[in-house]
Design an enzyme around this catalytic site. Structure first.
Site, PDB file in Angstrom:
ATOM      1  N   SER A  12       0.709  -1.327   0.008  1.00  0.00           N
ATOM      2  CA  SER A  12      -0.046  -0.064   0.112  1.00  0.00           C
ATOM      3  C   SER A  12       0.850   1.339  -0.007  1.00  0.00           C
ATOM      4  O   SER A  12       1.396   1.404   0.967  1.00  0.00           O
ATOM      5  CB  SER A  12      -1.043   0.057   1.229  1.00  0.00           C
ATOM      6  OG  SER A  12      -1.520   1.324   1.490  1.00  0.00           O
ATOM      7  N   HIS A  37      -1.058  -1.140  -4.283  1.00  0.00           N
ATOM      8  CA  HIS A  37      -2.519  -0.655  -3.705  1.00  0.00           C
ATOM      9  C   HIS A  37      -2.467   0.595  -3.468  1.00  0.00           C
ATOM     10  O   HIS A  37      -1.603   1.451  -2.836  1.00  0.00           O
ATOM     11  CB  HIS A  37      -2.675  -1.388  -2.440  1.00  0.00           C
ATOM     12  CG  HIS A  37      -3.954  -1.342  -1.768  1.00  0.00           C
ATOM     13  ND1 HIS A  37      -4.971  -2.007  -2.026  1.00  0.00           N
ATOM     14  CD2 HIS A  37      -4.392  -0.461  -0.669  1.00  0.00           C
ATOM     15  CE1 HIS A  37      -5.935  -1.577  -1.365  1.00  0.00           C
ATOM     16  NE2 HIS A  37      -5.640  -0.640  -0.574  1.00  0.00           N
ATOM     17  N   ASP A  39      -4.613   3.857  -2.075  1.00  0.00           N
ATOM     18  CA  ASP A  39      -5.689   4.333  -1.315  1.00  0.00           C
ATOM     19  C   ASP A  39      -6.474   5.739  -1.708  1.00  0.00           C
ATOM     20  O   ASP A  39      -5.639   6.630  -1.164  1.00  0.00           O
ATOM     21  CB  ASP A  39      -5.314   4.157   0.242  1.00  0.00           C
ATOM     22  CG  ASP A  39      -5.175   2.718   0.672  1.00  0.00           C
ATOM     23  OD1 ASP A  39      -4.130   2.326   1.075  1.00  0.00           O
ATOM     24  OD2 ASP A  39      -6.084   1.923   0.436  1.00  0.00           O
ATOM     25  N   MET A  41      -8.782   8.525  -0.652  1.00  0.00           N
ATOM     26  CA  MET A  41      -9.797   9.077   0.418  1.00  0.00           C
ATOM     27  C   MET A  41     -10.072  10.340  -0.047  1.00  0.00           C
ATOM     28  O   MET A  41      -9.339  11.229  -0.402  1.00  0.00           O
ATOM     29  CB  MET A  41      -8.864   9.063   1.738  1.00  0.00           C
ATOM     30  CG  MET A  41      -8.332   7.488   2.017  1.00  0.00           C
ATOM     31  SD  MET A  41      -7.530   7.733   3.488  1.00  0.00           S
ATOM     32  CE  MET A  41      -6.867   5.908   3.694  1.00  0.00           C
ATOM     33  N   HIS A  70      -8.304   1.642  -4.436  1.00  0.00           N
ATOM     34  CA  HIS A  70      -9.091   1.392  -3.385  1.00  0.00           C
ATOM     35  C   HIS A  70      -9.841   2.814  -3.025  1.00  0.00           C
ATOM     36  O   HIS A  70      -9.199   3.571  -2.577  1.00  0.00           O
ATOM     37  CB  HIS A  70      -8.345   0.932  -2.130  1.00  0.00           C
ATOM     38  CG  HIS A  70      -9.293   0.641  -0.948  1.00  0.00           C
ATOM     39  ND1 HIS A  70      -8.855   0.208   0.328  1.00  0.00           N
ATOM     40  CD2 HIS A  70     -10.724   0.423  -0.827  1.00  0.00           C
ATOM     41  CE1 HIS A  70      -9.725   0.098   1.094  1.00  0.00           C
ATOM     42  NE2 HIS A  70     -10.881   0.287   0.601  1.00  0.00           N
ATOM     43  N   MET A  72     -12.048   5.070  -1.358  1.00  0.00           N
ATOM     44  CA  MET A  72     -12.632   5.195  -0.043  1.00  0.00           C
ATOM     45  C   MET A  72     -13.233   6.526   0.149  1.00  0.00           C
ATOM     46  O   MET A  72     -13.021   7.419   0.434  1.00  0.00           O
ATOM     47  CB  MET A  72     -11.922   5.052   1.349  1.00  0.00           C
ATOM     48  CG  MET A  72     -11.466   3.659   1.766  1.00  0.00           C
ATOM     49  SD  MET A  72      -9.931   3.398   2.596  1.00  0.00           S
ATOM     50  CE  MET A  72      -8.768   3.817   1.354  1.00  0.00           C
ATOM     51  N   MET A 141     -11.791  -5.366   4.797  1.00  0.00           N
ATOM     52  CA  MET A 141     -11.035  -4.459   5.719  1.00  0.00           C
ATOM     53  C   MET A 141     -10.934  -5.016   7.047  1.00  0.00           C
ATOM     54  O   MET A 141     -11.674  -5.511   7.657  1.00  0.00           O
ATOM     55  CB  MET A 141     -11.739  -3.258   5.877  1.00  0.00           C
ATOM     56  CG  MET A 141     -12.190  -2.141   4.497  1.00  0.00           C
ATOM     57  SD  MET A 141     -10.810  -1.248   3.946  1.00  0.00           S
ATOM     58  CE  MET A 141      -9.518  -0.953   5.456  1.00  0.00           C
ATOM     59  N   GLY A 146      -9.317   4.533   6.578  1.00  0.00           N
ATOM     60  CA  GLY A 146      -8.938   5.964   6.771  1.00  0.00           C
ATOM     61  C   GLY A 146      -7.521   6.290   6.987  1.00  0.00           C
ATOM     62  O   GLY A 146      -6.864   7.346   6.394  1.00  0.00           O
ATOM     63  N   PHE A 147      -6.741   5.039   7.629  1.00  0.00           N
ATOM     64  CA  PHE A 147      -5.456   5.480   7.949  1.00  0.00           C
ATOM     65  C   PHE A 147      -4.627   4.093   7.961  1.00  0.00           C
ATOM     66  O   PHE A 147      -5.039   3.037   8.391  1.00  0.00           O
ATOM     67  CB  PHE A 147      -5.226   5.978   9.364  1.00  0.00           C
ATOM     68  CG  PHE A 147      -6.006   7.322   9.496  1.00  0.00           C
ATOM     69  CD1 PHE A 147      -7.403   7.386  10.022  1.00  0.00           C
ATOM     70  CD2 PHE A 147      -5.234   8.446   9.191  1.00  0.00           C
ATOM     71  CE1 PHE A 147      -7.967   8.714  10.089  1.00  0.00           C
ATOM     72  CE2 PHE A 147      -5.964   9.750   9.352  1.00  0.00           C
ATOM     73  CZ  PHE A 147      -7.439   9.710   9.575  1.00  0.00           C
ATOM     74  N   GLY A 149      -1.237   1.745   9.762  1.00  0.00           N
ATOM     75  CA  GLY A 149      -0.729   1.695  10.776  1.00  0.00           C
ATOM     76  C   GLY A 149      -1.367   1.076  11.824  1.00  0.00           C
ATOM     77  O   GLY A 149      -1.070   1.519  12.971  1.00  0.00           O
ATOM     78  N   ASP A 175      -6.983  -6.068   4.054  1.00  0.00           N
ATOM     79  CA  ASP A 175      -6.648  -4.869   3.883  1.00  0.00           C
ATOM     80  C   ASP A 175      -6.511  -4.098   5.446  1.00  0.00           C
ATOM     81  O   ASP A 175      -7.536  -3.775   5.927  1.00  0.00           O
ATOM     82  CB  ASP A 175      -7.215  -3.958   3.025  1.00  0.00           C
ATOM     83  CG  ASP A 175      -6.675  -2.571   2.771  1.00  0.00           C
ATOM     84  OD1 ASP A 175      -7.271  -1.918   2.034  1.00  0.00           O
ATOM     85  OD2 ASP A 175      -5.586  -2.496   3.166  1.00  0.00           O
ATOM     86  N   GLY A 176      -5.257  -4.036   5.786  1.00  0.00           N
ATOM     87  CA  GLY A 176      -5.215  -3.328   7.237  1.00  0.00           C
ATOM     88  C   GLY A 176      -4.455  -4.037   8.330  1.00  0.00           C
ATOM     89  O   GLY A 176      -5.147  -5.123   8.821  1.00  0.00           O
ATOM     90  N   GLY A 177      -3.137  -3.580   8.684  1.00  0.00           N
ATOM     91  CA  GLY A 177      -2.576  -4.215   9.779  1.00  0.00           C
ATOM     92  C   GLY A 177      -2.107  -5.596   9.336  1.00  0.00           C
ATOM     93  O   GLY A 177      -1.835  -6.414  10.324  1.00  0.00           O
TER      94      GLY A 177
HETATM   95  C1  DX5 Z   1      -6.756   2.182   5.130  1.00  0.00           C
HETATM   96  C2  DX5 Z   1      -6.291   1.487   3.877  1.00  0.00           C
HETATM   97  C3  DX5 Z   1      -5.339   0.332   3.715  1.00  0.00           C
HETATM   98  C4  DX5 Z   1      -3.930   0.915   4.722  1.00  0.00           C
HETATM   99  C5  DX5 Z   1      -2.961  -0.505   4.823  1.00  0.00           C
HETATM  100  O1  DX5 Z   1      -7.844   2.820   5.178  1.00  0.00           O
HETATM  101  O2  DX5 Z   1      -7.274   1.001   2.979  1.00  0.00           O
HETATM  102  O3  DX5 Z   1      -4.841  -0.133   2.605  1.00  0.00           O
HETATM  103  O4  DX5 Z   1      -3.166   1.794   3.968  1.00  0.00           O
HETATM  104  O5  DX5 Z   1      -1.934   0.045   5.537  1.00  0.00           O
HETATM  105  P1  DX5 Z   1      -1.622  -0.665   7.041  1.00  0.00           P
HETATM  106  O6  DX5 Z   1      -1.027  -2.114   6.265  1.00  0.00           O
HETATM  107  O7  DX5 Z   1      -0.082   0.016   7.488  1.00  0.00           O
HETATM  108  O8  DX5 Z   1      -2.640  -1.039   7.864  1.00  0.00           O
HETATM  109 ZN    ZN Z   2      -6.704  -0.038   1.095  1.00  0.00          ZN
END
Ligand code: DX5
Ligand code: ZN
Length: 220
Positions: A12, A37, A39, A41, A70, A72, A141, A146-147, A149, A175-177
């Site tokens: 990402s 990927h 993102d 927003m 993606h 959002m 998700m 939104g963020f 980390g 997707d996420g963490g």
């Molecule tokens: C969050 C994004 C994710 C995010 C993943 O809204 O959709 O793609 O960037 O980042 P990490 O892997 O750091 O959670």
């Molecule tokens: Zn994403």
């Protein structure tokens, strides 16, 4: 026996350096990433703003990798074609956004791109079932959007398992963490596309190739 789906690693770029995005997109390609990927927003669907179609056009010039966009954003129906014209390979829209989901998915497919559907952690698996015949990939998700980390939400594993049972051959994106430990749990539950930002770009070696290789090795 279901044919084991290919494991895809989609770094990402949100975790990249906003002052050197073209460089980092190239690093992802040279580091062995399969998709980039991206993102997007809009500050309405999520409380953050990132970039628009012109940034996707810049990524298109910087790397040969498929651009996994993606969205959002509240109105993906109004912008999907602009992201496609800018170079998006996959366009993933949220079930929870303010649009006619089926119409937006059909529009993306009419433009010859992969149509993806994304769901937030609070959205249950049953809400996706009516759209399974209209999508090319499904994004679950594993954090609230939104963020980058944020910490992985392990109770999403049951949802992944349920959706894999309902959609045996559909690519399922998480997707996420995502890191080697959480990625492995997701693959065991049925996911086959791993989006990862911080665990790759802030890997202890700071070497993206090493980070991507480790994630692939741990989750294959
Ligand atoms: C969050 C994004 C994710 C995010 C993943 O809204 O959709 O793609 O960037 O980042 P990490 O892997 O750091 O959670
Ligand atoms: Zn994403």
């Amino acid at each position: 026996m279901i044919a084991k789906q290919q494991l895809i690693i989609a770094p990402s770029i949100l975790a990249g350096d906003f002052g050197n995005f073209a460089r980092d997109a190239k690093r992802v390609e040279e580091g062995g990433g399969d998709w980039l990927h991206c993102d997007v927003m809009d500050g309405h669907f999520v409380e953050n703003i990132t970039f628009g179609p012109d940034m996707i056009a810049a990524f298109r010039k910087a790397t040969k990798l498929p651009l996994d966009v993606h969205l959002m954003i509240e109105r993906p129906d109004l912008y999907a074609e602009r992201f496609i014209d800018a170079g998006a390979s996959h366009v993933i829209v949220h079930l929870e956004a303010q649009h006619d989901v089926g119409r937006t998915l059909a529009l993306i497919r009419r433009c010859g791109r992969a149509a993806g559907l994304a769901i937030k952690p609070a959205t249950t698996a049953d809400k996706v079932i009516p759209f399974l015949g209209q999508i090319d990939e499904l994004l679950v998700m594993t954090v609230n959007p939104g963020f980058g980390g944020q910490s992985f939400m392990p109770d999403m594993l049951l949802k992944i398992r349920a959706l894999r049972a309902a959609a045996k051959h559909l690519p399922i994106i998480v997707d996420g963490g995502i890191n080697p430990e959480t990625g492995r749990q997701c693959v065991e539950a049925g996911a086959n596309v791993l989006v990862a930002g911080n665990s790759l770009f802030r890997h202890k070696t700071l070497d993206l190739r090493e980070a991507i290789t480790e994630l692939r090795r741990q989750c294959n």
